[in-house]
Design a protein around this motif. Structure first.
Motif, PDB file in Angstrom:
ATOM      1  N   UNK A 253       7.711 -16.642 -10.354  1.00 31.55           N
ATOM      2  CA  UNK A 253       7.768 -16.614  -8.941  1.00 31.55           C
ATOM      3  C   UNK A 253       9.107 -17.045  -8.527  1.00 31.55           C
ATOM      4  N   UNK A 254       9.611 -16.743  -7.198  1.00 33.92           N
ATOM      5  CA  UNK A 254      11.049 -17.106  -6.861  1.00 33.92           C
ATOM      6  C   UNK A 254      10.821 -18.202  -5.597  1.00 33.92           C
ATOM      7  N   UNK A 255      11.254 -19.107  -5.666  1.00 35.05           N
ATOM      8  CA  UNK A 255      11.335 -20.074  -4.547  1.00 35.05           C
ATOM      9  C   UNK A 255      12.674 -19.820  -3.689  1.00 35.05           C
ATOM     10  N   UNK A 256      12.491 -19.448  -2.553  1.00 35.01           N
ATOM     11  CA  UNK A 256      13.600 -19.254  -1.607  1.00 35.01           C
ATOM     12  C   UNK A 256      13.422 -20.160  -0.241  1.00 35.01           C
ATOM     13  N   UNK A 257      14.156 -21.112   0.002  1.00 31.06           N
ATOM     14  CA  UNK A 257      13.855 -21.982   1.065  1.00 31.06           C
ATOM     15  C   UNK A 257      12.700 -22.669   0.906  1.00 31.06           C
ATOM     16  N   UNK A 258      11.733 -22.354   2.149  1.00 30.04           N
ATOM     17  CA  UNK A 258      10.513 -22.917   2.014  1.00 30.04           C
ATOM     18  C   UNK A 258       9.253 -22.059   1.814  1.00 30.04           C
ATOM     19  N   UNK A 259       9.959 -20.747   1.283  1.00 30.47           N
ATOM     20  CA  UNK A 259       8.746 -19.934   0.936  1.00 30.47           C
ATOM     21  C   UNK A 259       8.721 -19.665  -0.593  1.00 30.47           C
ATOM     22  N   UNK A 260       7.715 -18.774  -1.125  1.00 30.97           N
ATOM     23  CA  UNK A 260       7.498 -18.600  -2.324  1.00 30.97           C
ATOM     24  C   UNK A 260       7.276 -16.944  -2.313  1.00 30.97           C
ATOM     25  N   UNK A 261       8.342 -16.492  -3.118  1.00 32.30           N
ATOM     26  CA  UNK A 261       8.123 -14.977  -3.267  1.00 32.30           C
ATOM     27  C   UNK A 261       7.737 -14.464  -4.649  1.00 32.30           C
ATOM     28  N   UNK A 262       6.849 -13.600  -4.521  1.00 32.18           N
ATOM     29  CA  UNK A 262       6.337 -12.929  -5.880  1.00 32.18           C
ATOM     30  C   UNK A 262       7.396 -11.711  -6.174  1.00 32.18           C
ATOM     31  N   UNK A 263       7.929 -11.738  -7.425  1.00 28.62           N
ATOM     32  CA  UNK A 263       9.294 -11.235  -7.702  1.00 28.62           C
ATOM     33  C   UNK A 263       8.712  -9.808  -8.151  1.00 28.62           C
ATOM     34  N   UNK A 264       9.512  -8.719  -7.780  1.00 30.08           N
ATOM     35  CA  UNK A 264       9.651  -7.461  -7.914  1.00 30.08           C
ATOM     36  C   UNK A 264      10.829  -6.779  -8.713  1.00 30.08           C
ATOM     37  N   UNK A 265      10.667  -5.791  -9.298  1.00 38.02           N
ATOM     38  CA  UNK A 265      12.017  -5.405  -9.934  1.00 38.02           C
ATOM     39  C   UNK A 265      13.204  -5.060  -9.311  1.00 38.02           C
ATOM     40  N   UNK A 266      12.915  -4.501  -8.026  1.00 36.34           N
ATOM     41  CA  UNK A 266      14.019  -4.615  -7.108  1.00 36.34           C
ATOM     42  C   UNK A 266      14.327  -5.938  -6.312  1.00 36.34           C
ATOM     43  N   UNK A 267      13.841  -6.854  -6.309  1.00 35.71           N
ATOM     44  CA  UNK A 267      14.214  -7.964  -5.792  1.00 35.71           C
ATOM     45  C   UNK A 267      15.514  -8.452  -6.097  1.00 35.71           C
ATOM     46  N   UNK A 268      16.305  -8.756  -4.947  1.00 31.44           N
ATOM     47  CA  UNK A 268      17.672  -9.223  -5.214  1.00 31.44           C
ATOM     48  C   UNK A 268      17.762 -10.632  -5.115  1.00 31.44           C
TER      49      UNK A 268
ATOM     50  N   UNK B 117       4.017  -7.548 -11.034  1.00 32.49           N
ATOM     51  CA  UNK B 117       5.057  -7.743 -10.189  1.00 32.49           C
ATOM     52  C   UNK B 117       5.132  -6.765  -8.704  1.00 32.49           C
ATOM     53  N   UNK B 118       3.928  -6.163  -8.548  1.00 31.69           N
ATOM     54  CA  UNK B 118       3.975  -5.028  -7.683  1.00 31.69           C
ATOM     55  C   UNK B 118       3.612  -5.872  -6.246  1.00 31.69           C
ATOM     56  N   UNK B 119       3.981  -5.091  -5.204  1.00 32.12           N
ATOM     57  CA  UNK B 119       3.818  -5.382  -3.771  1.00 32.12           C
ATOM     58  C   UNK B 119       2.400  -5.353  -3.478  1.00 32.12           C
ATOM     59  N   UNK B 120       2.049  -6.323  -2.820  1.00 28.58           N
ATOM     60  CA  UNK B 120       0.539  -6.322  -2.342  1.00 28.58           C
ATOM     61  C   UNK B 120       0.622  -6.375  -0.763  1.00 28.58           C
ATOM     62  N   UNK B 121      -0.474  -7.006  -0.343  1.00 23.67           N
ATOM     63  CA  UNK B 121      -0.597  -7.258   1.184  1.00 23.67           C
ATOM     64  C   UNK B 121       0.595  -8.033   1.672  1.00 23.67           C
ATOM     65  N   UNK B 122       1.128  -7.972   2.950  1.00 25.41           N
ATOM     66  CA  UNK B 122       2.168  -8.708   3.279  1.00 25.41           C
ATOM     67  C   UNK B 122       1.943 -10.269   3.319  1.00 25.41           C
ATOM     68  N   UNK B 123       0.627 -10.580   3.579  1.00 30.41           N
ATOM     69  CA  UNK B 123       0.330 -12.039   3.230  1.00 30.41           C
ATOM     70  C   UNK B 123       0.379 -12.572   1.804  1.00 30.41           C
ATOM     71  N   UNK B 124       0.324 -11.547   1.003  1.00 35.22           N
ATOM     72  CA  UNK B 124       0.470 -12.140  -0.389  1.00 35.22           C
ATOM     73  C   UNK B 124       1.842 -12.761  -0.934  1.00 35.22           C
ATOM     74  N   UNK B 125       2.948 -12.044  -0.413  1.00 34.19           N
ATOM     75  CA  UNK B 125       4.258 -12.591  -0.618  1.00 34.19           C
ATOM     76  C   UNK B 125       5.144 -12.159   0.495  1.00 34.19           C
TER      77      UNK B 125
ATOM     78  N   UNK C 170      14.370  -6.015   2.255  1.00 33.97           N
ATOM     79  CA  UNK C 170      15.709  -5.790   1.257  1.00 33.97           C
ATOM     80  C   UNK C 170      16.435  -6.929   1.422  1.00 33.97           C
ATOM     81  N   UNK C 171      16.575  -7.638   2.569  1.00 34.32           N
ATOM     82  CA  UNK C 171      17.582  -8.675   2.595  1.00 34.32           C
ATOM     83  C   UNK C 171      16.985  -9.906   1.935  1.00 34.32           C
ATOM     84  N   UNK C 172      15.935 -10.016   1.561  1.00 32.67           N
ATOM     85  CA  UNK C 172      15.360 -11.079   0.766  1.00 32.67           C
ATOM     86  C   UNK C 172      14.945 -10.664  -0.741  1.00 32.67           C
ATOM     87  N   UNK C 173      15.344  -9.320  -1.167  1.00 34.02           N
ATOM     88  CA  UNK C 173      15.011  -8.924  -2.497  1.00 34.02           C
ATOM     89  C   UNK C 173      16.426  -9.353  -3.392  1.00 34.02           C
TER      90      UNK C 173
END
Length: 534
Positions: A448-463, A518-526, A531-534
């Protein structure tokens, strides 16, 4: 029927003051982002308010008690300072730090004492004694300041090493000058031997006890994670008492013991540091409250002018000269020297040393204590509140505190797996890269990636961006933190054909395999996968 225990009232007042000090410090810290009120000043003020000339809630007139309690409080503060000092800090600033902790203290004491003798109506020995008492920087004030002030790494390392190791010389000078005032014959050889035993003896005892502690904490399974901070704290106390029994400096010993434990016990470092940071904060608050209770505010106005002169002499003459001499030929710029000079805060240690003349029944002991207290007030008020603006004005500000770690391990009990946090900053090779471009070491996965107050599910193209905290799972093998830190800094080559999440093939994206971890799921999942958050 009612049960009353003698300590009840003291606990009520003490806990109330501690709670008030902690809450007030937090409120002021959030309210004053640009102009911070140093906690030491707040705690001293509360102690003075509750003490003899204030509300009279606690009446304290026992310098010996304050000296003893102050010593215990300094142990917690110095041990935590050692825990958070990295080996890289020693490589960056060991030489100038050692010079400032020894020669620098002597030079500061000499210049200050000479100035006091020329300006104030004091005899030469008393003038030098006053200079010796205020010569050392204070670990409590400096360590507290560095938690909130974004200092450059080298400056932070230098101030940390100096304030953790400079007490023995100040103690030596104070004790030697008190003996001289008492009529004893103290030769230069006596002082030199005393200083050597204090410094080298304390360092050797600290390294020995710390080494035994490291072996114990690394090899023994204590069962409960909460036991590791307890054992670590006991090691710090053992280092101090062993050094004191041997006639060496317990302050140096406890600092070195903390240094070894912090550097060589990575698996439990997080819990050890967390507990001892809390203890150090409590010790700092309690110590400054106690010192505020001891002083009598009505006695300060008569010493205001002498105290101001001593503070001015110390800050703008003695300290800068000592810093300049001890950093010659070591590639420090004038900006860095200016910051080191101004960052040498005075605090609890000089006030505790100022109780020595009182316990030794020396003449002018009360005046010395009041002058030193006034000097500390001026130092904390003026230097403490202007340090952050000075850092910005000298263009030396950094975005991330210099003591913050690159990687921290969170052991998962019962499993042969560690959860590792990696903090992304601009100076790391990870910054601005996509995960598939910087695959993690073998047998490690970015969970996982913690960014600010959110937790992102990582993907290969996450910056990756500054401020991100990567959470990786890895098998417990070898030195996990060394591997992760080397990876984050780009010091190890990446393996071809790795994914951003681990070594399992080509980079995983939502288009390749929607069902992949690491794949993308529903918007509510991550949330936040633009792209500005990858």
């Amino acid at each position: 029927m009612q049960l009353e225990i003698g300590v009840d009232a003291l606990l009520l007042v003490g806990s109330g003051l501690l709670l008030l000090a902690g809450l007030a410090s937090a409120v002021l810290d959030k309210a004053g982002a640009r102009f911070r009120v140093p906690g030491a000043l707040l705690f001293l003020g509360l102690g003075m308010l509750a003490g003899n000339d204030g509300l009279g809630l606690v009446l304290l007139d026992d310098p010996q008690l304050v000296q003893n309690v102050g010593t215990v409080a300094l142990l917690f503060i110095l041990f935590e300072g050692g825990l958070t000092t990295k080996p890289t800090d020693l490589r960056l600033a060991a030489l100038p730090g050692a010079l400032l902790a020894t020669i620098g203290v002597a030079v500061t004491a000499g210049i200050t004492g000479l100035g006091i003798w020329l300006v104030l109506d004091l005899d030469p020995v008393t003038s030098l004694l006053l200079g010796a008492v205020v010569a050392s920087t204070d670990a409590a004030a400096v360590f507290s300041m560095m938690r909130t002030t974004p200092l450059p790494r080298r400056i932070s390392a230098l101030l940390r090493i100096e304030s953790g190791a400079n007490d023995p010389i100040a103690v030596m000078l104070t004790v030697g000058l008190l003996a001289t005032l008492a009529g004893d014959e103290v030769t230069a050889g006596d002082w030199a031997v005393f200083a050597l035993v204090q410094l080298l003896g304390g360092a050797l005892v600290g390294l020995a006890v710390g080494g035994i502690g490291v072996a114990t904490l690394r090899r023994l399974d204590l069962g409960v994670e909460g036991m590791y901070p307890v054992v670590a704290g006991a090691l710090g106390a053992l280092a101090y008492s062993s050094a004191a029994w041997a006639g060496a400096s317990g302050f140096v010993a406890v600092y070195f013991a903390g240094l070894l434990v912090g550097a060589l016990v990575p698996r439990h470092r997080r819990s050890i540091r967390g507990v001892h940071e809390a203890l150090a904060n409590a010790a700092e608050i309690g110590l400054f409250l106690l010192l505020g209770l001891l002083v009598t505010p009505s006695e300060l106005p008569p010493v205001a002018l002498p105290g101001l002169l001593v503070a001015l002499l110390l800050a703008v003459v003695a300290r800068p000269v000592a810093v300049w001499l001890c950093t010659l030929g070591q590639r420090f710029s004038w900006r860095e020297r200016a910051l080191v000079s101004w960052g040498g805060l005075r605090g609890a240690v000089p006030i505790v040393l100022a109780t020595f003349p009182a316990t030794a029944a020396a003449d002018d002991a009360g005046a010395i204590f009041n002058v030193v207290f006034f000097v500390v007030l001026v130092s904390v008020l003026v230097q403490g509140t202007t340090l952050r603006p000075l850092v910005r004005g000298l263009r030396l500000q950094v975005d991330r505190p210099a003591w913050a770690p690159v990687a921290e391990a969170l052991p998962i009990e019962g499993l042969d797996v560690d959860l590792v946090e990696v903090f992304v900053t601009e100076d790391l090779a990870l910054h601005g890269r996509r995960l598939h471009e910087v695959p993690p070491p073998d047998r490690a996965l970015v969970a996982a990636i913690v960014r600010g107050h959110r937790v992102l599910i990582p993907r290969g193209d996450t910056r990756l961006a500054t401020g991100d905290v990567l959470l990786l799972t890895t098998h417990r093998q070898g030195d996990v933190l060394t591997r992760m830190t080397a990876w984050a800094r780009g010091e190890v080559p990446t393996t071809g054909g790795s994914t951003a999440l681990g070594h399992t093939g080509d980079p995983v994206t939502a288009d390749d395999d929607p069902a992949a971890p690491g794949a993308a799921g529903p918007a509510t999942a991550h949330p936040g996968t633009d792209d500005d958050e990858r």
